[in-house]
Each structure stands twice: as structure tokens, then as C-alpha cells.
Design a protein around this motif. Structure first.
Motif, PDB file in Angstrom:
ATOM      1  N   ALA A 215       2.499 -13.201  36.270  1.00  0.00           N
ATOM      2  CA  ALA A 215       1.301 -14.027  36.513  1.00  0.00           C
ATOM      3  C   ALA A 215       0.457 -13.439  37.634  1.00  0.00           C
ATOM      4  CB  ALA A 215       1.707 -15.461  36.834  1.00  0.00           C
ATOM      5  N   GLY A 216       1.093 -12.950  38.677  1.00  0.00           N
ATOM      6  CA  GLY A 216       0.358 -12.295  39.761  1.00  0.00           C
ATOM      7  C   GLY A 216      -0.391 -11.070  39.272  1.00  0.00           C
ATOM      8  N   ALA A 217       0.251 -10.296  38.398  1.00  0.00           N
ATOM      9  CA  ALA A 217      -0.404  -9.108  37.843  1.00  0.00           C
ATOM     10  C   ALA A 217      -1.621  -9.493  37.005  1.00  0.00           C
ATOM     11  CB  ALA A 217       0.591  -8.293  37.016  1.00  0.00           C
ATOM     12  N   VAL A 218      -1.493 -10.538  36.212  1.00  0.00           N
ATOM     13  CA  VAL A 218      -2.623 -11.004  35.392  1.00  0.00           C
ATOM     14  C   VAL A 218      -3.777 -11.449  36.298  1.00  0.00           C
ATOM     15  CG1 VAL A 218      -3.373 -12.819  33.789  1.00  0.00           C
ATOM     16  CG2 VAL A 218      -1.220 -11.601  33.394  1.00  0.00           C
ATOM     17  N   ILE A 219      -3.467 -12.167  37.355  1.00  0.00           N
ATOM     18  CA  ILE A 219      -4.495 -12.592  38.309  1.00  0.00           C
ATOM     19  C   ILE A 219      -5.144 -11.373  38.961  1.00  0.00           C
ATOM     20  CG2 ILE A 219      -4.864 -13.742  40.541  1.00  0.00           C
ATOM     21  CD1 ILE A 219      -2.724 -15.802  39.586  1.00  0.00           C
ATOM     22  N   GLY A 220      -4.341 -10.376  39.296  1.00  0.00           N
ATOM     23  CA  GLY A 220      -4.873  -9.153  39.898  1.00  0.00           C
ATOM     24  C   GLY A 220      -5.838  -8.425  38.977  1.00  0.00           C
ATOM     25  N   VAL A 221      -5.459  -8.273  37.712  1.00  0.00           N
ATOM     26  CA  VAL A 221      -6.341  -7.611  36.739  1.00  0.00           C
ATOM     27  C   VAL A 221      -7.630  -8.404  36.575  1.00  0.00           C
ATOM     28  CG1 VAL A 221      -6.600  -6.984  34.310  1.00  0.00           C
ATOM     29  CG2 VAL A 221      -4.488  -6.420  35.505  1.00  0.00           C
ATOM     30  N   ALA A 222      -7.514  -9.714  36.436  1.00  0.00           N
ATOM     31  CA  ALA A 222      -8.702 -10.557  36.275  1.00  0.00           C
ATOM     32  C   ALA A 222      -9.604 -10.461  37.506  1.00  0.00           C
ATOM     33  CB  ALA A 222      -8.287 -12.004  36.016  1.00  0.00           C
ATOM     34  N   SER A 223      -9.025 -10.435  38.681  1.00  0.00           N
ATOM     35  CA  SER A 223      -9.808 -10.322  39.913  1.00  0.00           C
ATOM     36  C   SER A 223     -10.555  -8.999  39.975  1.00  0.00           C
ATOM     37  CB  SER A 223      -8.897 -10.458  41.140  1.00  0.00           C
ATOM     38  OG  SER A 223      -8.281 -11.714  41.143  1.00  0.00           O
ATOM     39  N   ALA A 224      -9.871  -7.927  39.591  1.00  0.00           N
ATOM     40  CA  ALA A 224     -10.509  -6.605  39.591  1.00  0.00           C
ATOM     41  C   ALA A 224     -11.662  -6.555  38.602  1.00  0.00           C
ATOM     42  CB  ALA A 224      -9.478  -5.527  39.267  1.00  0.00           C
TER      43      ALA A 224
END
Length: 154
Positions: free
Chosen positions: A130-139
Motif C-alpha cells: 500500500a505504501g508503494a502504491v501511494i508512492g507511485v501515485a504521489s510521484a
């Protein structure tokens, strides 16, 4: 080794240091990549720690699952999602979108941060995903936002 990576990523020190190095040695492209990466870290931290952790309120994995003392150093906040992973992936993807070679060099430490969060007992694997998904979305958001703002004159 993983603990050293996690320690350097604490409080986003690793990503701020990488941004300073890119801005200092990378010329115009390095400054743009550094700014993009740091913007993505801010958005990822706000989304993961400021919003999602408050809503989810998931307990950390049981201490009994981990035969080492690192579990005693875990934060008391919600386990879901991993804010460290969100920041690491957000920075890495944002940098890669702007300066692919620098993004590749950030990928190994970002992956190590994600692995360490599970290994140390701070997170379940789903928290890291979930953190990785949030990171990609943020980028992606920070990469596309300036163009959208200019196009729609928001």
C-alpha cells in the motif's frame, strides 16, 4: 545492512541527501529531479501518515513473530500503510520520471527500505505494498500537476 538503510531513511534523511547530491552535481536535470522527488515525498507523507494511518488504525504485527530486538523500536502509530515505503517509492519514481539514470540508482535503497520494514516487524507485507502504491501515485501526481495547472489555469 537493512537496519542501516532504515536508519538513513528515518525522517526522509536518505531522500533529502540524495536530492542535495542531485541538485549539486546534476545540473539543471539534477535540480529538477531533486525538486520532483522531494515534492513526491511530501505528498506521499501527507497521504500515508497524515491521512491513511489516521483512518486505518491497524496494529503492528505481533512481536512474537520476530526473533530479534528491532521490534522494540517500532513506532506506536498505525501499521497501515508504510510511510517509509511511500516516501521511498515516491521519491524514486518521481526522480526516474525526470532523470531515469538517477531513478535507477535510487531503486535499490528504496527496495531495501521496503524489505526492511517487513523484516524489522514494523509492517505487514500489505502495508508495504500500500505504501508503494501511494508512492507511485504521489510521484505521478507531482509529475503531472504543473502541466494540469497550466493547462486549466487553476
Amino acid at each position: 545492512m537493512l537496519s542501516a538503510v532504515e536508519e538513513s531513511a528515518e525522517g526522509t534523511k536518505l531522500w533529502c541527501g540524495a536530492a542535495v547530491l542531485m541538485a549539486w552535481r546534476g545540473g539543471w536535470r539534477g535540480r529538477k529531479a531533486a525538486a520532483s522527488g522531494l515534492a513526491a515525498v511530501v505528498v506521499a507523507q501527507l497521504a500515508s501518515n497524515g491521512l491513511c494511518k489516521q483512518v486505518a488504525d491497524r496494529p503492528r504485527p505481533p512481536k512474537e513473530w520476530f526473533p530479534h530486538d528491532e521490534v522494540d523500536d517500532r513506532p506506536g502509530s498505525s501499521s497501515f500503510p508504510s510511510g517509509h515505503t511511500a516516501a521511498a517509492v515516491g521519491f524514486t519514481v518521481a526522480v526516474a520520471l525526470t532523470w531515469p539514470a538517477a531513478g535507477v540508482s535510487c531503486a535499490v535503497p528504496a527496495a531495501m527500505v521496503a524489505i526492511e520494514r517487513v523484516q524489522s516487524g514494523a509492517h505487514y507485507p500489505s502495508d508495504v505494498v500500500a505504501g508503494a502504491v501511494i508512492g507511485v501515485a504521489s510521484a505521478l501526481l507531482t509529475y503531472r500537476a504543473p502541466g494540469l495547472i497550466l493547462r486549466h489555469r487553476l
